[in-house]
Design a protein around this motif. Structure first.
Motif, short mmCIF file in Angstrom:
data_model
loop_
_atom_site.label_atom_id
_atom_site.label_comp_id
_atom_site.label_asym_id
_atom_site.label_seq_id
_atom_site.Cartn_x
_atom_site.Cartn_y
_atom_site.Cartn_z
N ARG A 4 0.81 -1.22 0.05
CA ARG A 4 -0.09 -0.12 0.15
C ARG A 4 0.93 1.22 -0.14
NH1 ARG A 4 -1.28 1.87 5.44
NH2 ARG A 4 -0.24 0.42 7.16
N LEU A 5 0.14 2.38 -0.17
CA LEU A 5 1.13 3.63 -0.33
C LEU A 5 1.10 4.19 1.30
CD1 LEU A 5 2.70 5.38 -2.28
CD2 LEU A 5 0.28 6.59 -2.47
N THR A 6 2.06 4.49 1.75
CA THR A 6 1.96 4.92 3.20
C THR A 6 3.17 6.15 2.94
OG1 THR A 6 3.95 3.60 4.06
CG2 THR A 6 1.68 2.81 4.12
N GLU A 7 3.31 7.07 3.88
CA GLU A 7 4.32 7.82 4.05
C GLU A 7 5.66 7.49 4.26
OE1 GLU A 7 2.48 11.96 6.52
OE2 GLU A 7 3.85 10.72 7.59
N ALA A 8 5.82 5.96 4.69
CA ALA A 8 7.14 5.59 4.58
C ALA A 8 7.68 5.18 3.38
CB ALA A 8 7.12 4.29 5.54
N ASP A 226 14.09 10.73 10.93
CA ASP A 226 13.63 11.26 12.18
C ASP A 226 12.20 11.59 11.94
OD1 ASP A 226 16.01 10.32 13.58
OD2 ASP A 226 16.76 12.33 13.34
N VAL A 227 12.01 12.73 10.86
CA VAL A 227 10.82 13.17 10.76
C VAL A 227 9.74 12.13 10.29
CG1 VAL A 227 9.64 15.05 9.43
CG2 VAL A 227 12.02 15.61 10.25
N LEU A 228 10.07 11.65 9.52
CA LEU A 228 9.07 10.70 9.01
C LEU A 228 8.80 9.41 9.89
CD1 LEU A 228 10.50 9.95 5.35
CD2 LEU A 228 8.78 11.56 6.03
N ALA A 229 9.41 9.50 10.83
CA ALA A 229 9.12 8.52 11.85
C ALA A 229 7.95 8.94 12.95
CB ALA A 229 10.40 8.11 12.63
N SER A 231 4.59 10.77 13.79
CA SER A 231 3.20 10.61 13.24
C SER A 231 2.89 12.00 12.73
CB SER A 231 1.98 10.33 14.55
OG SER A 231 1.92 11.38 15.07
N PRO A 232 1.97 11.99 11.49
CA PRO A 232 1.62 13.50 10.94
C PRO A 232 1.00 14.52 12.17
CG PRO A 232 0.99 11.63 9.81
CD PRO A 232 1.20 11.05 10.96
N GLN A 233 0.32 13.81 13.03
CA GLN A 233 -0.34 14.62 14.26
C GLN A 233 0.74 15.34 14.99
OE1 GLN A 233 -1.20 11.50 13.52
NE2 GLN A 233 -3.41 11.83 12.43
N ARG A 234 1.67 14.48 15.31
CA ARG A 234 2.72 15.22 16.41
C ARG A 234 3.71 16.01 15.51
NH1 ARG A 234 5.41 9.82 18.49
NH2 ARG A 234 6.86 11.27 19.26
N ARG A 235 4.00 15.76 14.21
CA ARG A 235 4.47 16.43 13.13
C ARG A 235 4.10 17.78 13.17
NH1 ARG A 235 5.51 12.86 9.33
NH2 ARG A 235 4.06 13.39 7.99
N GLN A 236 2.73 17.67 13.10
CA GLN A 236 2.13 19.45 12.81
C GLN A 236 2.27 20.11 14.11
OE1 GLN A 236 0.63 20.42 10.17
NE2 GLN A 236 0.48 22.45 11.22
N PHE A 237 2.31 19.43 15.40
CA PHE A 237 2.49 20.19 16.52
C PHE A 237 3.96 20.66 16.62
CE2 PHE A 237 4.49 20.39 20.56
CZ PHE A 237 3.91 21.26 21.48
N TYR A 238 5.08 19.93 16.07
CA TYR A 238 6.33 20.48 16.32
C TYR A 238 6.61 21.67 14.88
CZ TYR A 238 7.79 16.69 19.25
OH TYR A 238 7.68 15.84 20.22
N LEU A 239 5.72 21.38 13.78
CA LEU A 239 5.89 22.62 13.01
C LEU A 239 5.22 23.94 13.49
CD1 LEU A 239 4.76 20.39 9.49
CD2 LEU A 239 6.96 21.58 10.08
N GLU A 240 4.13 23.64 14.28
CA GLU A 240 3.40 24.97 14.67
C GLU A 240 4.40 25.53 15.76
OE1 GLU A 240 -0.15 23.84 15.80
OE2 GLU A 240 -1.24 23.50 13.82
N ALA A 241 5.02 24.70 16.62
CA ALA A 241 5.61 25.08 17.67
C ALA A 241 7.13 25.71 17.26
CB ALA A 241 6.12 24.04 18.54
N SER A 242 7.58 25.41 16.06
CA SER A 242 8.84 25.75 15.62
C SER A 242 8.56 27.05 14.45
CB SER A 242 9.61 24.98 14.72
OG SER A 242 8.75 24.50 13.56
N ALA A 243 7.31 27.32 14.33
CA ALA A 243 6.98 28.63 13.67
C ALA A 243 6.71 29.56 14.51
CB ALA A 243 5.85 28.38 12.59
#
Length: 244
Positions: A4-8, A226-229, A231-243
């Motif tokens: 299947r098609l995944t982020e990985a 590291d980034v792809l490991a 989850s999209p939800q946690r990644r979004q948090f870090y994106l918002e926090a870094s911005a």
């Protein structure tokens, strides 16, 4: 389904499809939804479309957003098409993921009997659409037998008869969407290239993912892995926090 098609694997799939033809990308994507060891190039086009729709449903959901213009009034339409609406009826073709080659059919015209089969993904991949007489070359690949054998090659008029029968031999090879314009009430059928649609979504997601990798790598020094490991939800948090 074994794949299947995944982020990985999406970035790898996107990179593998770059520089390839549309037909090659279609087979690449369909192979992700096929059982292990299946040569998708031998499958009829309707079966490839079914695999692509299954792949798309698992990765991006059932609804395909599409945009087109009304041929009568020119108004732009944004429509959402369910994958189930585009799948061929069950049992409409003898090919499929069970490994069977497309079923054959015969026609007789001008005293000549022609046995032919449905087009496959491998046929489309083998023919350059920009080459001279590409349509004839593609149709000629469908011909299995001609009786009596022609003195030269199969005449164009016979190949056109074959072309007229391909849709009934492999329903679902061409996907169309029935549309009604809300402005002028014009009704028509619009062609939808499933492979192009899925590839466009893969490209869009790949670009967004790489931008996220870039932003988080710059903010935290993380590697792509590291980034792809995360989850999209946690990644979004870090994106918002870094911005912020």
């Amino acid at each position: 389904m074994t794949h299947r098609l995944t982020e990985a694997n999406l970035l790898e799939v996107w990179e593998g499809g770059l520089g390839g033809t549309a037909a090659a990308r279609s087979l690449l994507l369909a192979s992700l939804a096929a059982p292990a060891g299946e040569d998708v190039a031998d499958l009829p086009l309707s079966t490839l479309n079914s695999l692509l729709l299954e792949l798309r449903r698992g990765a991006f959901g059932d609804a395909l957003p599409c945009t087109t213009d009304c041929p009568a009034c020119g108004d732009s339409l944004d429509v959402s098409v369910a994958a189930a609406e585009l799948r061929p009826p069950p049992g409409s073709t003898e090919g499929g993921v069970d490994g069977l080659l497309p079923v054959t059919a015969t026609l007789t015209t001008g005293g000549v009997t022609v046995t032919f089969r449905a087009l496959t993904g491998g046929d489309v991949r083998a023919v350059d659409p920009a080459a001279p007489r590409a349509r004839r070359t593609l149709l000629r690949r469908c011909v299995v037998d001609v009786s009596p054998p022609p003195a030269d090659d199969v005449p164009d008029e016979i190949l056109e008869h074959v072309a007229g029968r391909l849709a009934e031999l492999d329903p679902g090879a061409d996907t169309v969407v029935a549309l009604t314009c809300p402005q002028c009430a014009h009704r028509w059928e619009a062609a939808l290239d499933v492979a192009d649609q899925v590839w466009a979504e893969v490209c869009g997601y790949a670009h967004r993912l790489m931008h996220e990798v870039h932003s988080l790598a710059r903010a935290y020094g993380w590697s792509e892995a590291d980034v792809l490991a995360i989850s999209p939800q946690r990644r979004q948090f870090y994106l918002e926090a870094s911005a912020g």
